[in-house]
Structure formats: C-alpha cells, structure tokens
Design an enzyme around this catalytic site. Structure first.
Site, short mmCIF file in Angstrom:
data_model
loop_
_atom_site.label_atom_id
_atom_site.label_comp_id
_atom_site.label_asym_id
_atom_site.label_seq_id
_atom_site.Cartn_x
_atom_site.Cartn_y
_atom_site.Cartn_z
CG ASN A 194 -19.33 102.73 -49.71
OD1 ASN A 194 -19.37 103.12 -48.55
ND2 ASN A 194 -18.41 103.12 -50.57
CE LYS A 239 -19.46 106.12 -52.24
NZ LYS A 239 -18.96 106.70 -53.48
CG HIS A 255 -14.30 103.09 -51.49
ND1 HIS A 255 -14.29 104.41 -51.87
CD2 HIS A 255 -15.38 102.52 -52.08
CE1 HIS A 255 -15.34 104.63 -52.65
NE2 HIS A 255 -16.02 103.50 -52.79
CD GLU A 263 -15.75 107.84 -52.31
OE1 GLU A 263 -16.22 107.54 -51.20
OE2 GLU A 263 -16.43 107.78 -53.37
CD GLU A 311 -16.57 100.48 -55.79
OE1 GLU A 311 -17.79 100.62 -55.80
OE2 GLU A 311 -15.83 101.00 -54.96
N GLY A 371 -19.85 107.60 -58.71
CA GLY A 371 -20.55 108.85 -58.45
C GLY A 371 -20.67 109.75 -59.65
CB SER A 420 -22.66 105.12 -61.83
OG SER A 420 -21.94 106.29 -61.47
P1 PGA Z 1 -21.68 105.10 -56.52
O1 PGA Z 1 -20.51 104.66 -55.51
O2 PGA Z 1 -22.62 103.93 -56.63
O3 PGA Z 1 -22.32 106.29 -55.89
O4 PGA Z 1 -21.03 105.40 -57.83
C1 PGA Z 1 -19.97 103.36 -55.54
C2 PGA Z 1 -18.89 103.23 -54.51
O5 PGA Z 1 -18.13 104.20 -54.30
O6 PGA Z 1 -18.74 102.17 -53.87
#
Ligand code: PGA
Length: 250
Positions: free
Chosen positions: A9, A11, A96, A98, A167, A173, A211
C-alpha cells in the site's frame, strides 16, 4: 489452498515516475513463486504506470487505494470503479484505516464501495481493525465483526471474490505489531464471521497489516490463518519489499 498475497500500500507516495522507477528496480530481481501473488495499491494517478509494468505477469496485480461507489457525476476528487479499471486496476482497497480515521469514512460507505467494486469487476480488499482504545476495552472482535457486517446480503460468489485485510489501527506506521498468534486468532474470528455471512470462508484470503517489515513477515505468514501481508512503509523500498515477498513460510 489459498495463495499468499503480498500487497504493498503505497499510500500518498510514488507518482507515475516514481512508480515506474520503483517497479523497474523491484522487477529486475523478482522471481515468480508458485502460490504467491504480489499486489501494488498505487495512488490513482500511478495505476496506469503500474498496470503497464505488471501486464502479462500472472503473479502481479495493479490496484487502487480507494474508489467512489457512484458510477460518475459531480464528485470532485473521486475515482469511479470504471475509471480505475480503465487505468488497469484489478483490485481496490476499501475502508483502509486512514480512510476511516483520517477522512471519516463510515461502515455504510465501505459497504457501498465493496458493492460498487464487485459490480464493476474490481476485487475489493476490505480493511478492518480496532483502535488501541477499542483493543484495551476488549472490543477487538466486536469492532471487526461490525466492520464485516457491511458484507451482509452479498451472495456466496460475491463473498468469495473478497479479500480481507486485518490491520489493527495501533499497529499501522507505529513499529508495533500484533504477535503472529494474536493476529491469527483475530483472523480465525474473521473467517468464522465470513462463514456465518455465507462466504466460502476457507477460500477467502485474509491478510495482516500494520508495521510489517522484512524481519517479521516470515513469522506472520507462517501462521496458516494469515494469508499474506498488507504493507505500507516497507513496501516503498524495492529491497525491503523483495525481502518481504520472499518471506519463508516454514
Ligand atoms: P505500515 O502500513 O506497514 O506502514 O504500518 C500498513 C498499512 O497502512 O496498510
């Protein structure tokens, strides 16, 4: 047997130029592995660039990070399913963390997006997961169940085309992970709920995200309930991404 899906992803990173550069570097060392798929959820403007580079490779897939549920109209800034398809996407993230927590997307909206994606021929990867407060309140499974309830009413064939990404919001993150055992337990509950909703649950891939890095990917995918990983930060570097995609299953 469910394939292992390694999904990046990106982003809000990698425009068309950056996407081409990333894939040129990544693909130079990519070797298809039986039973493994590699997906790239790119920003809308970069989907066509990704699709051009993965064309003709059966183990690779171009995806978009978000779509709108309406087919067209006065929805400034949004992308329809048909537009995403035209650009070469074959999958989309839906809901997602976010989208939910930064942009206020609701369960009702994720339900509409899942339906629009299925109707328009995109594979929806529905993202679910609890916040830290919800976890500490012991509400993890209740939250995930509620987020899955948007799938109620879909038929078995539609449910069978879904992918789910678990998730935990507190893990995204942050450098914190659910342990593979904790994640597998939630995955088992998700699979159980999918079955209750009428899905051919043993065929639906459920990915873990939050993460994921080269040093923890192998332990995660070693769990039989974990059918792959959805990766943000560590998917942006071709070398760490390659290490994750190669994570050993045994
Ligand atoms: P991250 O993000 O691996 O940076 O924690 C995962 C995601 O938001 O899909």
């Amino acid at each position: 047997m469910r394939p292992l899906v390694f999904a990046g992803n990106w982003k809000m990173h990698l425009g068309p130029e950056g996407a081409r550069g990333f894939l040129t570097r990544y693909l130079a060392g990519h070797e298809p592995v039986q039973g493994r798929e590699v997906w790239f959820f790119a920003p809308a403007v970069s989907v066509a660039a990704v699709a051009a580079q993965v064309a003709g490779r059966a183990d690779l897939r171009a995806g978009i990070q978000n779509v709108h549920w309406e087919a067209k109209g006065a929805f400034t800034g949004e992308t329809s399913v048909a537009m995403a398809r035209e650009a070469g996407a074959t999958a989309t993230l839906v809901g997602h963390s976010e989208r939910r927590h930064v942009f206020g997307e609701t369960d009702q909206e994720t339900g509409l997006k899942v339906r629009a994606a299925l109707a328009g021929g995109l594979i929806p990867m529905l993202c679910v997961g609890e916040t830290l407060a919800e976890r500490e309140a012991g509400a993890t499974l209740a939250v995930v169940r509620r987020q899955l309830d948007v799938l109620a009413g879909l038929d078995a064939a539609e449910l069978g085309r879904m992918r789910i990404a678990y998730e935990p919001v507190w893990a995204i993150g942050t450098g914190k992970n659910a342990t593979p055992e904790d994640a597998a337990e939630v995955h088992g509950a998700i699979r159980g709920r999918l079955g209750e909703l009428g899905a051919p649950a043993d065929r639906v891939s459920i990915l873990y995200g939050g993460s994921v890095k080269p040093d923890n990917a192998a332990a995660l995918v070693a769990e039989t309930e974990i059918d792959g990983v959805l990766v943000g930060g560590a998917s942006l570097d071709p070398e760490s991404w390659r290490a994750i995609v190669r994570a050993d299953r045994d």
